[in-house]
Design an enzyme around this catalytic site. Structure first.
Site, PDB file in Angstrom:
ATOM      1  N   ASP A 159     -62.319 -18.374   6.830  1.00  0.00           N
ATOM      2  CA  ASP A 159     -61.893 -17.009   7.135  1.00  0.00           C
ATOM      3  C   ASP A 159     -61.039 -17.075   8.392  1.00  0.00           C
ATOM      4  OD1 ASP A 159     -63.581 -16.310   5.102  1.00  0.00           O
ATOM      5  OD2 ASP A 159     -64.765 -14.873   6.257  1.00  0.00           O
ATOM      6  N   HIS A 219     -64.919 -24.787   4.094  1.00  0.00           N
ATOM      7  CA  HIS A 219     -65.126 -25.124   2.684  1.00  0.00           C
ATOM      8  C   HIS A 219     -63.940 -25.929   2.165  1.00  0.00           C
ATOM      9  CE1 HIS A 219     -68.619 -22.334   1.996  1.00  0.00           C
ATOM     10  NE2 HIS A 219     -68.131 -21.856   3.134  1.00  0.00           N
ATOM     11  N   SER A 329     -62.712 -21.780  16.229  1.00  0.00           N
ATOM     12  CA  SER A 329     -61.615 -22.687  16.493  1.00  0.00           C
ATOM     13  C   SER A 329     -60.552 -22.585  15.421  1.00  0.00           C
ATOM     14  CB  SER A 329     -62.119 -24.118  16.621  1.00  0.00           C
ATOM     15  OG  SER A 329     -61.111 -24.930  17.169  1.00  0.00           O
TER      16      SER A 329
END
Length: 368
Positions: A159, A219, A329
């Site tokens: 995200d 992911h 990050s």
């Protein structure tokens, strides 16, 4: 009479010389208050030590051959003085402190309100997170991030916001962190991806920034087989877009973990980049990985790159868990794709979520 004569002589001198005579006659170092003299000594010693450290730092980078291809070592020195690795370790220790059960819901809700985190997606109750770090790297409920069916493309691994994307043009090139600042891609990855690209292929890149309120697990962007990993001990400078726009080489000197493997169209490199207060990067399939260790020497100052091979490969499907950050990050993808036969599904500046389309190869090139 002697005083009158001295006054007459001084009065006849030019103004600058007259001021110096009067200053020299009136000023005595012993008359300065002891406290001020002590502060002056401390200031002079501190300045001397800092300037010596600055000189030695630049000398060190020259001696080791500037492996990160840093354009301005002087700027980097002052930034590492401000955002030292120790500061991130101390901050990490604070986030690992046990939070009393009664305070957990209020603390985590306050954080979510400040940074816009969606608590409705959290898999477990708020009072189950023992530390703030556990809450920050929280898992989501099943079905919150459906993975798009994109067999000939990439889905977003995180995200975040797309900061930059593009195609590598030349060997040993520099690419954008954001518009206005660059870094060396070969120093960042530890090798030049163009040298291993197949004929007729291009090498593309994407930079995705995770804000503090975002979901912080990583992911897989596609069906991939990772064969090796590299850990680069580095600095922990901020990676906010406003900072990246002003300072080049941040990604090439920051702490990072680079996974290298292959996907349908060639090489795939996924890099997790640490940031200020974010020294802890973890991989779900490699629990032995330890980042931001106290005794490690940064790679751009002569430290070794920690490399690891996965003999049997780490095979992941699109959307499978890779790892994450203990605090926010950036993730950078550098990958191979058919030349001229692909399109970005997300533009720089746009937000994207895990599993949403990021990049797609056209049908004609995919079939070929």
């Amino acid at each position: 009479q002697a005083i009158s004569a001295y006054t007459a002589i001084v009065g006849a001198l030019p103004r600058s010389q007259r001021a110096m005579r009067i200053f020299g006659r009136r000023f005595r170092w012993s008359d300065v208050p002891k406290r001020r003299r002590q502060l002056t000594y401390v200031g002079l010693v501190s300045t001397s030590v800092t300037l010596t450290m600055n000189y030695k730092f630049k000398e060190c980078i020259e001696i080791v051959g500037n492996p990160a291809q840093i354009q301005n070592p002087n700027t980097l020195f002052w930034l590492r003085m401000l955002f030292g690795r120790s500061r991130s370790r101390w901050f990490g220790m604070l986030t690992e402190l046990h939070v009393p059960v009664a305070l957990r819901p209020a603390l985590y809700r306050a954080f979510a309100w400040k940074y816009g985190a969606d608590l409705d997606e959290v898999r477990y109750p708020l009072d189950s997170f023992r530390t703030f770090q556990d809450f920050f790297s929280r898992k989501l409920r099943e079905g919150c991030r459906p993975v798009s069916d994109l067999p000939q493309g990439l889905v977003s691994p995180v995200d975040g916001v797309m900061l930059a994307s593009g195609v590598l043009s030349d060997a040993d090139t520099r690419i954008e962190q954001v518009k206005g600042a660059t870094y060396s891609v070969s120093s960042f990855l530890g090798f030049d991806p163009l040298q291993s690209a197949a004929p007729g292929s291009s090498v593309c890149y994407a930079v995705l920034y995770l804000a503090p309120g975002d979901y912080h697990r990583i992911h897989s962007p596609c069906a991939v087989d990772f064969s090796s990993g590299r850990h680069f001990c580095g600095e922990l400078l901020p990676v906010r877009p406003s900072f990246l726009q002003r300072v080049s080489d941040v990604f090439a000197v920051n702490e990072r973990v680079v996974l290298t493997g292959r996907w349908r169209f060639g090489q795939m490199n996924l890099a997790a980049v640490g940031a200020a207060n974010v020294g802890n990067i973890f991989l779900d399939f490699d629990p032995k990985l330890k980042t931001n260790r106290m005794r490690d020497i940064t790679v751009h100052c002569g430290g070794d790159v920690s490399s690891k091979r996965y003999p049997d490969g780490v095979r992941l499907e699109a959307g499978a868990a890779v790892g994450g950050f203990r605090l926010g990050s950036t993730v950078v993808l550098v990958f191979e794709a058919p030349a001229g036969g692909a399109e970005w599904r997300v533009a720089p500046g746009e937000r994207v979520r895990v599993g949403q389309p990021l990049f797609e190869v056209t049908t004609a090139h995919a079939a070929a």
